[in-house]
Motif scaffolding. Structure first.
Motif, mmCIF file in Angstrom:
data_model
loop_
_atom_site.group_PDB
_atom_site.id
_atom_site.type_symbol
_atom_site.label_atom_id
_atom_site.label_comp_id
_atom_site.label_asym_id
_atom_site.label_seq_id
_atom_site.Cartn_x
_atom_site.Cartn_y
_atom_site.Cartn_z
ATOM 1 N N SER A 1 -14.251 101.576 -42.561
ATOM 2 C CA SER A 1 -13.722 101.273 -41.112
ATOM 3 C C SER A 1 -12.500 102.022 -41.146
ATOM 4 O O SER A 1 -12.291 102.524 -39.883
ATOM 5 C CB SER A 1 -13.677 99.953 -40.980
ATOM 6 O OG SER A 1 -15.013 99.052 -41.046
ATOM 7 N N THR A 2 -11.739 101.909 -42.150
ATOM 8 C CA THR A 2 -10.371 102.588 -41.841
ATOM 9 C C THR A 2 -10.583 104.096 -41.972
ATOM 10 O O THR A 2 -9.899 104.847 -41.004
ATOM 11 C CB THR A 2 -9.560 102.432 -43.306
ATOM 12 O OG1 THR A 2 -9.735 101.055 -43.689
ATOM 13 C CG2 THR A 2 -8.099 102.735 -43.092
ATOM 14 N N LEU A 3 -11.566 104.591 -42.406
ATOM 15 C CA LEU A 3 -11.665 106.259 -42.144
ATOM 16 C C LEU A 3 -12.107 106.616 -40.955
ATOM 17 O O LEU A 3 -11.877 107.303 -40.330
ATOM 18 C CB LEU A 3 -12.652 106.616 -43.511
ATOM 19 C CG LEU A 3 -12.974 108.241 -43.773
ATOM 20 C CD1 LEU A 3 -11.561 108.617 -43.954
ATOM 21 C CD2 LEU A 3 -14.036 108.271 -44.789
ATOM 22 N N GLU B 1 -13.591 87.430 -35.791
ATOM 23 C CA GLU B 1 -13.815 87.049 -37.165
ATOM 24 C C GLU B 1 -13.574 88.073 -38.177
ATOM 25 O O GLU B 1 -13.305 88.089 -39.294
ATOM 26 C CB GLU B 1 -15.179 86.633 -37.076
ATOM 27 C CG GLU B 1 -15.663 85.926 -38.643
ATOM 28 C CD GLU B 1 -16.975 85.448 -38.741
ATOM 29 O OE1 GLU B 1 -17.858 85.602 -37.628
ATOM 30 O OE2 GLU B 1 -17.395 85.088 -40.045
ATOM 31 N N GLU B 2 -14.089 89.411 -37.583
ATOM 32 C CA GLU B 2 -13.988 90.597 -38.355
ATOM 33 C C GLU B 2 -12.717 90.838 -38.878
ATOM 34 O O GLU B 2 -12.150 91.248 -39.815
ATOM 35 C CB GLU B 2 -14.699 91.971 -37.925
ATOM 36 C CG GLU B 2 -16.343 91.538 -37.665
ATOM 37 C CD GLU B 2 -16.869 93.019 -36.943
ATOM 38 O OE1 GLU B 2 -16.287 93.568 -35.906
ATOM 39 O OE2 GLU B 2 -17.842 93.468 -37.657
ATOM 40 N N ARG B 3 -11.807 90.615 -37.601
ATOM 41 C CA ARG B 3 -10.470 90.923 -38.005
ATOM 42 C C ARG B 3 -9.653 89.960 -38.715
ATOM 43 O O ARG B 3 -8.786 90.196 -39.790
ATOM 44 C CB ARG B 3 -9.601 91.154 -36.609
ATOM 45 C CG ARG B 3 -9.759 92.362 -35.697
ATOM 46 C CD ARG B 3 -9.007 92.703 -34.682
ATOM 47 N NE ARG B 3 -9.684 93.428 -33.833
ATOM 48 C CZ ARG B 3 -10.043 92.565 -32.597
ATOM 49 N NH1 ARG B 3 -9.466 91.599 -32.107
ATOM 50 N NH2 ARG B 3 -10.745 93.393 -31.650
ATOM 51 N N GLU C 1 -10.895 90.771 -42.139
ATOM 52 C CA GLU C 1 -10.802 92.031 -42.759
ATOM 53 C C GLU C 1 -11.965 92.609 -43.329
ATOM 54 O O GLU C 1 -11.811 93.339 -44.114
ATOM 55 C CB GLU C 1 -9.460 92.293 -43.554
ATOM 56 C CG GLU C 1 -8.012 91.800 -43.053
ATOM 57 C CD GLU C 1 -6.910 92.154 -43.711
ATOM 58 O OE1 GLU C 1 -6.956 92.851 -44.615
ATOM 59 O OE2 GLU C 1 -5.780 91.529 -43.533
ATOM 60 N N MET C 2 -13.095 92.241 -42.600
ATOM 61 C CA MET C 2 -14.296 92.831 -43.147
ATOM 62 C C MET C 2 -15.138 93.210 -42.035
ATOM 63 O O MET C 2 -15.459 92.331 -40.933
ATOM 64 C CB MET C 2 -14.744 91.747 -44.053
ATOM 65 C CG MET C 2 -16.223 91.870 -44.525
ATOM 66 S SD MET C 2 -16.331 90.932 -45.992
ATOM 67 C CE MET C 2 -17.006 89.645 -45.021
ATOM 68 N N THR C 3 -16.090 94.328 -42.004
ATOM 69 C CA THR C 3 -16.869 94.591 -40.990
ATOM 70 C C THR C 3 -18.147 93.652 -41.036
ATOM 71 O O THR C 3 -18.759 93.255 -42.363
ATOM 72 C CB THR C 3 -17.619 95.943 -41.130
ATOM 73 O OG1 THR C 3 -16.496 96.803 -41.005
ATOM 74 C CG2 THR C 3 -18.450 96.151 -39.996
ATOM 75 N N ILE C 4 -18.702 92.968 -40.109
ATOM 76 C CA ILE C 4 -19.964 92.046 -40.439
ATOM 77 C C ILE C 4 -20.978 92.603 -39.567
ATOM 78 O O ILE C 4 -22.070 92.650 -40.127
ATOM 79 C CB ILE C 4 -19.310 90.636 -39.675
ATOM 80 C CG1 ILE C 4 -18.278 90.098 -40.568
ATOM 81 C CG2 ILE C 4 -20.568 89.679 -39.593
ATOM 82 C CD1 ILE C 4 -17.783 88.953 -39.802
ATOM 83 N N VAL C 5 -20.808 93.135 -38.140
ATOM 84 C CA VAL C 5 -21.874 93.574 -37.489
ATOM 85 C C VAL C 5 -21.567 95.221 -37.305
ATOM 86 O O VAL C 5 -20.439 95.688 -37.674
ATOM 87 C CB VAL C 5 -21.934 92.986 -36.000
ATOM 88 C CG1 VAL C 5 -22.421 91.362 -36.020
ATOM 89 C CG2 VAL C 5 -20.673 93.039 -35.401
ATOM 90 N N LEU C 6 -22.501 95.767 -36.713
ATOM 91 C CA LEU C 6 -22.288 97.424 -36.562
ATOM 92 C C LEU C 6 -21.057 97.474 -35.736
ATOM 93 O O LEU C 6 -20.645 96.932 -34.778
ATOM 94 C CB LEU C 6 -23.442 97.839 -35.895
ATOM 95 C CG LEU C 6 -24.900 97.747 -36.752
ATOM 96 C CD1 LEU C 6 -25.993 98.199 -35.705
ATOM 97 C CD2 LEU C 6 -24.646 98.375 -38.035
ATOM 98 N N GLY C 7 -20.397 98.723 -36.057
ATOM 99 C CA GLY C 7 -19.438 99.123 -35.411
ATOM 100 C C GLY C 7 -19.518 100.518 -34.443
ATOM 101 O O GLY C 7 -20.056 101.064 -35.344
ATOM 102 N N PHE C 8 -19.049 100.760 -33.729
ATOM 103 C CA PHE C 8 -19.279 102.147 -32.974
ATOM 104 C C PHE C 8 -17.972 103.010 -32.441
ATOM 105 O O PHE C 8 -16.895 102.539 -32.084
ATOM 106 C CB PHE C 8 -20.067 101.830 -31.640
ATOM 107 C CG PHE C 8 -21.357 101.279 -32.186
ATOM 108 C CD1 PHE C 8 -22.592 101.793 -32.492
ATOM 109 C CD2 PHE C 8 -21.441 99.819 -31.745
ATOM 110 C CE1 PHE C 8 -23.623 100.935 -32.789
ATOM 111 C CE2 PHE C 8 -22.455 99.060 -32.220
ATOM 112 C CZ PHE C 8 -23.667 99.696 -32.618
#
Ligand SMILES: Nc1nc2c(ncn2[C@@H]2O[C@H](COP(=O)(O)OP(=O)(O)O)[C@@H](O)[C@H]2O)c(=O)[nH]1
Ligand SMILES: [Mg+2]
Length: 641
Positions: free
Chosen positions: A15-17, A31-33, A36-43
């Motif tokens: 995600s950082t990249l 919740e992701e913030r 500090e972890m991706t849970i669902v898809l991000g775009f």
């Protein structure tokens, strides 16, 4: 358009990249913030150095959320495979790689990231060697490994260049005229209502389209479309697409549903599959096991029937029939993943061979297995089709040479493809075709035809005051050789989906170029434009033979609107300065003709006095009559030609 997707172990910096590359942080949920972890898809999206705009899907790396990862990953064109340099290959590095391999996501780039945390160059070499070894024999075997740091931004330009290179030779998604959008997100927006997102494939969607939500079959209409937060009239295959659907409540659509045009797809509850078990599954796969099928963005429980073996051991391949708890949308060639529901484990995956077998197959039945074999294997017709798909529109002899088929086999294969409609001849009747005739796979033809139609639709939407796109402009946009372009356009025009309009010829100041348009397309003025036009035309009416000049018209109503009036035939320019209303022009022509017939000739002065106009108008008008060969000049007067 294309989409790249991340893959890799949790906390390795995916995600950082993505944020470093795109400026968009893909983690959206509270919740992701917090975690500090991706849970669902991000775009996100970005423009690559060579100018291509691509969508980005960021997936969760944590093993608990691997199923969320599966709802988006099948739709990507290339992977951005992330390994943290300080940790190296970890369990989900391998699991994600295995999934990319099962889904046959060909190609991509490996980012060896967080290099700022590693001081020892030897350690970096070791990790890179380990990554290479892990990739060997998979879809990413040839992928370049680029060392980067999202923190210091070192290596990011090289990473972008590598992504560009990875995509450059990959074919774009075809437009087959039957769009499907596997829904990976559903939400509402105040004032808009229900919005779904997904990666569009197999066709384009246009605002106003009637759609159906499968498998349920509820109907709706496309009220708005966005790609990468930009409003679009038409969304094209391969693009990340947000669809605002009217007539649909947010509770009536869910992740995994498919948006399509009514009638294009038929959900199925039984599927025949080619399957490969992963080499490291914990126990063999038995007949009648319950599994979870992941296909498109859908996830559905199913009972697995082993058709040709008693069990599938780790690494084995075989034929499966799945009986699904709920229907899904699938077509032959779709890729899928199977998991064990609990304890959760990725079992393997493969390709859909028959999306809707009529019956429950008997096990160990030679005939059934033979049929599945030939459905997935390659007959000469399949081979020729593959060749047609890779050469595009080409003379028959080239396609046959590319397929390396022997002449007689090639003839039969071609007959079969033409009979079944999988290929067509563009520039000859079938009986008259020869080795120079242009042949094309139906899929490529449909894609091209749809692309042309979308170009025209978008052009008309962007330039509502124009009749159509100049033929030459279309040619340069399609980047086809002239001969092929002409054949293609002729064939599309013959189908009636587009029309060619010859703009009125011989008009000074108006280009006589043919334009391509939609049948029945009409220029529509807004009320405000209409009011301006009316005011201008009133000036023409007040002084029909000394009307406003072209320059004045353009100043009053704008260039586009002026040209539209000319295109519509309401105004008739006779020189680069002088223009009349069409009716006045015709009256003038008629009366001048009548005068000359009666008097033998007309002079500038006679015409000026007769029509109570000025010399400047008369000169332009009479010269125009010479140009259209109605009159000839004879000293000071004009006579009829
Ligand atoms: N030093 C350093 N830390 C990084 C880098 N990339 C990511 N991180 C950190 O690694 C942690 C996990 O990153 P994240 O992007 O959430 O990983 P993901 O789970 O793969 O999406 C975060 O604390 C980041 O700040 C990098 O290039 N250098
Ligand atoms: Mg993440």
């Amino acid at each position: 358009m294309r989409v790249i997707g991340t893959a890799g172990h949790v906390d390795h910096g995916k995600s950082t990249l993505i944020e470093a590359l795109t400026g968009i942080h893909p983690d959206r949920l509270q919740e992701e913030r917090e975690r500090e972890m991706t849970i669902v898809l991000g775009f996100a999206w970005l423009t690559l150095p060579q100018g291509e705009e691509v969508g980005v899907i960021d997936v969760p790396g944590h093993r608990d959320f691997i199923e969320n990862m599966l709802s988006g990953i099948a739709a990507i064109d290339a992977a951005l495979f992330v390994v943290a340099a300080d940790e190296g290959v970890m369990p989900q590095t391998r699991e994600h790689l295995a999934i990319l391999d099962l889904l046959q996501i060909q190609g991509g780039v490996v980012a060896l990231t967080k290099t700022d945390l590693v001081d020892d160059p030897e350690w970096l070499d070791l990790v890179e060697a380990d990554v290479s070894e892990t990739l060997a024999g998979t879809v990413l075997a040839e992928a370049p490994i680029v060392r980067v740091s999202a923190r210091t931004r070192e290596g990011l330009p090289a990473l972008l260049a590598a992504l560009d290179a990875a995509l450059v030779d990959k074919p774009h998604r075809l437009d087959l005229g039957r769009p499907r959008l596997p829904v990976d997100r559903v939400f509402t927006m105040p004032g808009f209502g229900t919005i779904v997102t997904g990666t569009l494939s197999d066709g384009h969607l246009t605002v106003g389209d009637e759609v159906t939500i499968l498998p349920g079959g509820l109907g709706g209409r496309v009220r708005g479309l966005q790609t990468h937060k930009r409003k679009e009239q038409t969304a094209i295959p391969g693009s990340r697409t947000a669809v605002n659907i009217s007539g649909l409540d947010v509770t009536q659509v869910a992740r995994g549903d498919v948006i399509a045009h009514p009638g294009d797809y038929h959900p199925t509850r039984r599927i025949d599959l080619r399957f490969r078990a992963l080499a490291d599954i914990s126990t063999p796969i038995r007949h009648n096991t319950q599994v979870k099928l992941f296909i498109g963005a859908a996830e559905v429980l199913a009972r697995l029937r082993l058709l040709g073996t008693e069990v599938l051991k780790p690494g084995d391949e075989g034929w499966l029939q799945l009986e699904l708890e709920r229907p899904v949308v699938a077509i032959r060639g779709d890729r899928y993943i199977l998991r064990r529901p609990s304890p959760g484990e990725t079992l393997g995956g493969g390709v859909v061979v028959d999306p809707a077998p009529k019956k429950r197959h008997k096990r160990f039945d030679g005939k059934t297995l033979g049929k599945l074999e030939s459905l997935s294997g390659g007959t000469p017709a399949d081979i020729l089709l593959q060749s047609l798909l890779s050469v595009g529109i080409a003379p028959l002899k080239e396609a046959i040479a590319h397929a390396s088929l022997e002449a007689q086999t090639a003839d039969q294969a071609l007959e079969a493809l033409l009979d079944s409609g999988q290929a067509l001849v563009l520039n000859a009747e079938r009986a008259q075709m020869n080795s120079n005739s242009l042949v094309v796979a139906a899929r490529i033809w449909l894609d091209l035809k749809n692309r042309v139609e979308v170009e025209i639709a978008n052009y008309l939407a962007a330039y509502p005051l124009r009749h159509g796109m100049p033929r030459e402009e279309l040619k340069s946009r399609l980047k086809l050789p002239a001969r092929i372009f002409n054949v293609v356009l002729e064939k599309i025009l013959a189908s009636g989906s587009l029309v060619e309009i010859a703009m009125r010829q011989n008009l000074p100041g108006v280009s006589p170029l043919p334009v391509i348009s939609q049948p029945g397309h009409a220029i529509q003025f807004t009320p405000e434009q209409q009011a301006r036009v009316d005011r201008l035309l009133a000036q023409f009416k007040a002084e029909p033979y000394a009307p406003p000049t072209i320059k004045t018209c353009m100043e009053n109503i704008g260039e586009d609107l002026y040209h539209a009036l000319v295109d519509l035939g309401q105004l008739m320019p006779v020189s680069s300065e002088v223009v009349y209303r069409w009716d006045d022009y015709q009256r003038l022509v008629g009366q001048v003709r009548y005068w000359i017939e009666k008097e033998g000739s007309i002079s500038v002065a006679q015409m000026r006095d007769r029509f109570n106009t000025s010399r400047r108008y008369v000169l332009a008008f009479l010269e125009h009559l010479d140009t259209i060969h109605m009159t000839v000049r004879d000293g000071d007067v004009r006579r009829l030609k």
